[in-house]
Write a protein that holds these residues in place. Structure first.
Motif, short mmCIF file in Angstrom:
data_model
loop_
_atom_site.label_atom_id
_atom_site.label_comp_id
_atom_site.label_asym_id
_atom_site.label_seq_id
_atom_site.Cartn_x
_atom_site.Cartn_y
_atom_site.Cartn_z
N GLN A 175 -15.29 -8.68 -12.30
CA GLN A 175 -16.66 -8.60 -11.81
C GLN A 175 -16.75 -7.86 -10.49
N GLU A 176 -15.63 -7.31 -10.04
CA GLU A 176 -15.67 -6.60 -8.77
C GLU A 176 -16.47 -5.31 -8.90
N PRO A 177 -17.03 -4.86 -7.78
CA PRO A 177 -17.78 -3.61 -7.81
C PRO A 177 -16.86 -2.43 -8.13
N PRO A 178 -17.42 -1.38 -8.74
CA PRO A 178 -16.63 -0.23 -9.17
C PRO A 178 -15.71 0.35 -8.10
N LYS A 179 -16.25 0.54 -6.91
CA LYS A 179 -15.47 1.15 -5.84
C LYS A 179 -14.21 0.35 -5.54
N ALA A 180 -14.38 -0.97 -5.42
CA ALA A 180 -13.26 -1.84 -5.08
C ALA A 180 -12.22 -1.81 -6.20
N MET A 181 -12.71 -1.83 -7.44
CA MET A 181 -11.80 -1.78 -8.59
C MET A 181 -10.98 -0.51 -8.57
N PHE A 182 -11.66 0.58 -8.36
CA PHE A 182 -11.00 1.88 -8.38
C PHE A 182 -9.94 1.95 -7.28
N ARG A 183 -10.34 1.53 -6.10
CA ARG A 183 -9.42 1.59 -4.97
C ARG A 183 -8.18 0.73 -5.22
N LYS A 184 -8.40 -0.48 -5.68
CA LYS A 184 -7.27 -1.37 -5.93
C LYS A 184 -6.35 -0.80 -7.00
N ALA A 185 -6.94 -0.19 -8.01
CA ALA A 185 -6.12 0.38 -9.08
C ALA A 185 -5.28 1.53 -8.54
N MET A 186 -5.85 2.30 -7.63
CA MET A 186 -5.11 3.42 -7.05
C MET A 186 -3.97 2.95 -6.17
N GLN A 187 -4.07 1.70 -5.71
CA GLN A 187 -3.02 1.19 -4.83
C GLN A 187 -1.86 0.56 -5.58
N ILE A 188 -1.95 0.59 -6.89
CA ILE A 188 -0.82 0.11 -7.69
C ILE A 188 0.32 1.12 -7.51
N ASP A 189 1.54 0.62 -7.54
CA ASP A 189 2.72 1.47 -7.40
C ASP A 189 2.74 2.56 -8.48
N ASP A 190 3.24 3.72 -8.10
CA ASP A 190 3.26 4.88 -8.99
C ASP A 190 3.89 4.59 -10.36
N ASP A 191 4.96 3.81 -10.36
CA ASP A 191 5.66 3.54 -11.61
C ASP A 191 5.12 2.30 -12.32
N VAL A 192 4.72 1.34 -11.52
CA VAL A 192 4.20 0.11 -12.10
C VAL A 192 2.93 0.38 -12.91
N VAL A 193 2.24 1.43 -12.57
CA VAL A 193 0.97 1.70 -13.25
C VAL A 193 1.17 1.88 -14.77
N PHE A 194 2.36 2.29 -15.15
CA PHE A 194 2.59 2.46 -16.59
C PHE A 194 2.63 1.13 -17.32
N ARG A 195 3.04 0.09 -16.60
CA ARG A 195 2.99 -1.24 -17.20
C ARG A 195 1.53 -1.64 -17.40
N PHE A 196 0.72 -1.33 -16.43
CA PHE A 196 -0.71 -1.61 -16.56
C PHE A 196 -1.31 -0.83 -17.73
N PHE A 197 -0.88 0.42 -17.84
CA PHE A 197 -1.35 1.24 -18.97
C PHE A 197 -1.01 0.56 -20.29
N ARG A 198 0.25 0.16 -20.43
CA ARG A 198 0.71 -0.42 -21.70
C ARG A 198 -0.04 -1.68 -22.05
N LEU A 199 -0.28 -2.49 -21.04
CA LEU A 199 -0.87 -3.80 -21.32
C LEU A 199 -2.39 -3.77 -21.38
N LEU A 200 -3.00 -2.78 -20.74
CA LEU A 200 -4.45 -2.85 -20.63
C LEU A 200 -5.20 -1.65 -21.19
N SER A 201 -4.52 -0.52 -21.27
CA SER A 201 -5.25 0.70 -21.65
C SER A 201 -5.53 0.75 -23.15
N ARG A 202 -6.58 1.47 -23.49
CA ARG A 202 -6.85 1.67 -24.91
C ARG A 202 -6.25 2.98 -25.38
#
Length: 417
Positions: free
Chosen positions: A253-280
């Motif tokens: 329920q967070e606002p778009p800006k905050a979501m985007f910023r937090k997502a960008m602060q994920i580690d460069d490599d860890v983001v692929f785990r997020f991709f696997r588990l959450l992306s369509r």
RNA sequence: GGAGGGUUGCCCGAGUGGCCAAAGGGAGCAGACUGUAAAUCUGCCGGCUAUGCCUUCGAUGGUUCGAAUCCAUCACCCUCCA
């Protein structure tokens, strides 16, 4: 008659990110039957309506359900309105407090509202387990309890530990896995999904179904997602689970800006785990991204794809586009965002000191915090860094201020005279 | 039912009468470096328009010129015995 994609295609998507799988062969067989008969699989996941504030961690499971839905199957969203009042001690040291009926109902509504951002509403069967559990007669409860032994119950890790250490295990806690398992019997589901911490309970369901003469459900668990502060060590993702208390979460329920910023602060490599588990995105697509990163494509660009996908899911496409543009503007080009809020502050007497004004404008929680930030160089006024927290702002003047770095906040402060 | 131990800032944890707004660590924040992140170094980290004032060490009351520290009562947690 409904038609389904080829079984191997379905399996490839469905097994992505799955940790425990009992069993893959069963699912394959069941998918074949479903495809041959045109009958969608019934895929159940149970939710304790006790935590109304969902974050991305919770959506890993929802996303897996969504995948089943997209393949044409039925998602059974089971609200454990009865079991929530029993209180499952999983992952807790002590039994959870039992909830009132009203509290459960209110939470359930909030939960659903958020869950439908991920699930396809049109393919959801919404159930509450009070429906059948409340109707159980005592002799049926006895029958249910007779199907499971104490020693099997004690196999569950947290029970075993507590028993070992001589800590309390209340008898109603044994009821929880049984009732949850009974849900599967009542719903006759084909598959049950849950977090890895639910494995025991899910398997009880599988077991009970057999004992009640039903075809045992297939059990699949998904990982508990790490927080945005997770790192890679020796090729493995390490870090605390995503949670509000660790403040490493992205709330749905967070606002778009905050979501985007937090997502960008994920580690460069860890983001692929997020991709696997959450992306369509498809597995192939994600693997391509990984190769591209290895070949030198900017990690920023790749993370932005993820950030945008997430914002779009919860706020719609225009919001995603806008959040991306703003992030680029504010963080990459170090510029001022388009929609800087205008705040008025009214000094009661004397002058308007900068630190005081920042607090008045709600840019910082306390004046002391403002002083610290300013003296440490974390504040800009009209584009120039200032270092004196007592800098006087003129009455009638308007100042553009920027506070913070990782989480930049802007405001035009107007000092009333 | 009996005996003992504990409750300190966001978390962990030192502190047994003044030098305590309270060591140390973690988390967090800011600066430098950057690609946003990570790593590294430096600093900050109760509040207050503030060279001072106010409120904190489970709660309440007391002793004292002075209490996180001593005493009493209460609440909660833990360990051992029954």
């Amino acid at each position: 008659m409904q038609s389904f994609p080829p079984v191997d295609e379905q399996l490839a998507l469905l097994e992505r990110g799955v940790v425990d799988f009992h069993t893959r062969a069963d699912l394959e067989r069941r998918l074949e039957q479903s495809r041959a008969s045109g009958r969608p699989l019934r895929v159940k996941a149970g939710f304790d309506p006790t935590r109304p504030d969902l974050h991305l961690g919770h959506t890993v499971l929802l996303q897996k359900m969504r995948q089943f839905q997209d393949l044409g199957h039925t998602a059974i969203f089971l609200i454990g309105d009865f079991t929530a009042m029993v209180g499952d001690p999983t992952g807790q040291n002590e039994s959870r407090p039992r909830l009132s009926r009203e509290a459960v109902e209110a939470s359930a509504q909030t939960y659903l509202e958020q869950a439908f951002k991920v699930l396809d509403r049109s393919r959801v069967e919404l159930r509450r387990n009070r429906e059948w559990i409340e109707r159980l007669a005592m002799d049926e409860v006895v029958e249910l309890m007779a199907k499971f032994t104490v020693s099997r119950m004690l196999e569950r890790n947290d029970f075993a530990e507590r028993f070992e250490q001589g800590r309390a295990i209340h008898q109603h806690e044994f009821l929880y896995p049984l009732l949850q398992g009974y849900d599967s019997v009542a719903l006759e589901c084909d598959v049950e999904l849950g977090g890895t911490d639910q494995l025991f309970n899910l398997l009880v369901g599988r077991d009970l179904m057999g004992k009640y003469g039903k075809t045992p459900q297939i059990v699949m668990t998904v990982p508990l997602l790490e927080g945005t502060d997770a790192r890679i060590e020796n090729g493995v993702v390490v870090g605390k689970k995503m949670s509000k208390s660790a403040d490493n979460y992205i709330g749905v329920q967070e606002p778009p800006k905050a979501m985007f910023r937090k997502a960008m602060q994920i580690d460069d490599d860890v983001v692929f785990r997020f991709f696997r588990l959450l992306s369509r995105r498809s597995t192939a697509e994600i693997e391509t991204l990984e190769r591209e990163k290895a070949a030198g494509r900017s990690p920023l660009e790749i993370k932005a794809l993820f950030a945008r996908e997430i914002v779009e899911r919860f706020h719609g496409a225009p919001a995603g586009e806008q959040a991306a543009r703003e992030y680029e503007l504010v963080y990459a080009r170090d510029a001022v965002p388009e929609d800087v809020p205008r705040v008025e502050v009214a000094p009661e007497e004397g002058i308007a000191e900068l630190a005081w004004a920042l607090k008045q404008a709600n840019l910082v929680p306390t004046t002391s915090e403002a002083r610290r930030l300013v003296s440490q160089g974390g504040v800009e006024v009209d584009g120039a860094r200032v270092s004196d927290p007592r800098m006087a702002l003129a009455r009638g003047g308007e100042y553009l201020v920027r506070v913070g770095s990782k989480n930049r906040r802007f405001a035009r402060i107007r000092v009333l005279g």
